[in-house]
Scaffold this active site. Structure first.
Site, PDB file in Angstrom:
ATOM      1  N   THR A 102      -7.604   0.243  -0.830  1.00  0.00           N
ATOM      2  CA  THR A 102      -6.387  -0.550  -0.981  1.00  0.00           C
ATOM      3  C   THR A 102      -6.733  -2.023  -0.811  1.00  0.00           C
ATOM      4  O   THR A 102      -7.161  -2.450   0.259  1.00  0.00           O
ATOM      5  CB  THR A 102      -5.334  -0.145   0.066  1.00  0.00           C
ATOM      6  OG1 THR A 102      -5.034   1.242  -0.090  1.00  0.00           O
ATOM      7  CG2 THR A 102      -4.061  -0.956  -0.111  1.00  0.00           C
ATOM      8  N   LYS A 178      -0.185   0.859  -5.660  1.00  0.00           N
ATOM      9  CA  LYS A 178      -0.554   1.338  -4.330  1.00  0.00           C
ATOM     10  C   LYS A 178       0.185   0.550  -3.249  1.00  0.00           C
ATOM     11  O   LYS A 178       0.566   1.107  -2.212  1.00  0.00           O
ATOM     12  CB  LYS A 178      -2.062   1.226  -4.134  1.00  0.00           C
ATOM     13  CG  LYS A 178      -2.560   1.740  -2.770  1.00  0.00           C
ATOM     14  CD  LYS A 178      -2.292   3.228  -2.591  1.00  0.00           C
ATOM     15  CE  LYS A 178      -2.657   3.724  -1.191  1.00  0.00           C
ATOM     16  NZ  LYS A 178      -4.092   3.675  -0.893  1.00  0.00           N
ATOM     17  N   LYS A 246      -3.517  -3.466   8.185  1.00  0.00           N
ATOM     18  CA  LYS A 246      -4.176  -4.055   7.013  1.00  0.00           C
ATOM     19  C   LYS A 246      -3.278  -3.994   5.777  1.00  0.00           C
ATOM     20  O   LYS A 246      -3.036  -5.011   5.108  1.00  0.00           O
ATOM     21  CB  LYS A 246      -5.484  -3.318   6.723  1.00  0.00           C
ATOM     22  CG  LYS A 246      -6.127  -3.675   5.382  1.00  0.00           C
ATOM     23  CD  LYS A 246      -7.351  -2.833   5.098  1.00  0.00           C
ATOM     24  CE  LYS A 246      -7.059  -1.397   4.758  1.00  0.00           C
ATOM     25  NZ  LYS A 246      -6.519  -1.223   3.373  1.00  0.00           N
TER      26      LYS A 246
END
Length: 310
Positions: A102, A178, A246
């Site tokens: 990602t 995503k 994150k």
């Protein structure tokens, strides 16, 4: 693709964590000639014990036709591709990089441009489904890239995924999709923790909360999947708190780039950041509920061995 052709296709997997190990093992079991790469000797030994080959540096994957990058973040992706021991400078023209981590859509676009400049194909292909789906070859892949890259990588994608979404012909689209998924996933986990904390604070039985909500309109996939970790008092990391620190930071960063406010995601980010700051960063992401425990003193279920040891 025939078994013989699969065996002739050399595949590298960089990153033998939960997702990478499962993916590498699946491809190996499907008959591909797979070499795993990880800085951890323990991870390399585990893959070798399962019958695969392993190396310590990405540069040692020069023989591979297709390389999957299944690392933690964008900085690691940059390092394993273009760093001092990066794989890209060693690959033959016409090789394919499938980038599964990602990362920000803007970074995915930049990676695609740099790889195109040296004659290496690229698929921006983040994955979802967790360690269990990786191990069973049932991931969801959100991919974008050129037609020839999809054609070349299709056998590997078909082997590792239950569903491959072809989202466009340019890098960045896969990573954009995503981020939508990660925004929802992070918010749903944080919300599940908050809902459980509220119920427990009101004196409800945690197991009864789970039973009722999973048969009611307030249910979500993440509630159904993560709350059992809370009920068992087992915070062994299947997906860690720091992953959502994150990923929700990337959502926040991308929103700023687009001048788009993401207040609900920002609230979830603060809860995961608080959990990380409290020392739970490497624990399962369901341990975000411990933020509420710290603030309100709610009593959470304990692991069975904790009861036994008391």
């Amino acid at each position: 693709m025939s078994q013989d052709n699969q065996q002739s296709l050399q595949v590298g997997v960089i990153g033998l964590g939960a997702m990478g190990m499962g993916t590498a093992s699946t491809l190996h079991q499907q008959g591909f000639d797979v070499t795993g790469c990880d800085i951890s000797a323990e991870a390399r030994d585990a893959f070798a014990a399962a019958g695969g080959k392993s190396v310590a540096t990405p540069a040692e994957l020069a023989h591979c036709h297709i390389v999957l990058v299944v690392v933690v973040n964008g900085a690691q992706a940059e390092q394993v591709l273009f760093g001092e021991q990066g794989v890209v400078s060693h690959l033959a023209p016409g090789s394919l990089i499938i980038q599964c981590a990602t990362v920000a859509p803007s970074q995915a676009k930049q990676l695609g441009e740099r790889l195109s400049a040296v004659g290496v194909m690229f698929l921006d292909a983040p994955i979802s489904g967790g360690a269990a789906k990786a191990k069973s070859g049932e991931l969801s892949v959100m991919a974008s890239g050129a037609e020839d890259a999809f054609t070349y990588g299709q056998p590997v994608l078909d082997a590792m995924a239950a569903k491959v979404y072809r989202l466009g012909d340019a890098p960045g689209v896969g990573s954009s999709m995503k981020l939508v998924n990660q925004l929802l996933a992070g918010v749903h986990i944080a919300t599940a923790a908050e809902a459980m904390a509220l119920g427990i604070r009101m004196g409800l039985d945690p197991d009864v909360i789970y039973e009722v909500i999973t048969h009611s309109a307030g249910n979500s996939w993440m509630f159904e999947n993560r709350v059992p970790h809370i009920l068992s008092g087992d915070y062994t990391p299947l997906s860690a708190v720091d992953i959502f620190v994150k990923d929700l930071n990337i959502v926040h960063q991308t929103g700023r780039e687009l001048s788009l406010s993401t207040p609900v995601a920002a609230s979830a980010l603060q809860q995961f950041t608080a959990a990380s700051g409290a020392g739970f960063g490497r624990d399962d992401d369901s341990s975000v509920i411990k933020v509420y425990q710290r603030l309100s003193g709610i009593e959470l279920p304990e692991a069975a061995n904790d009861h036994q040891g008391a």
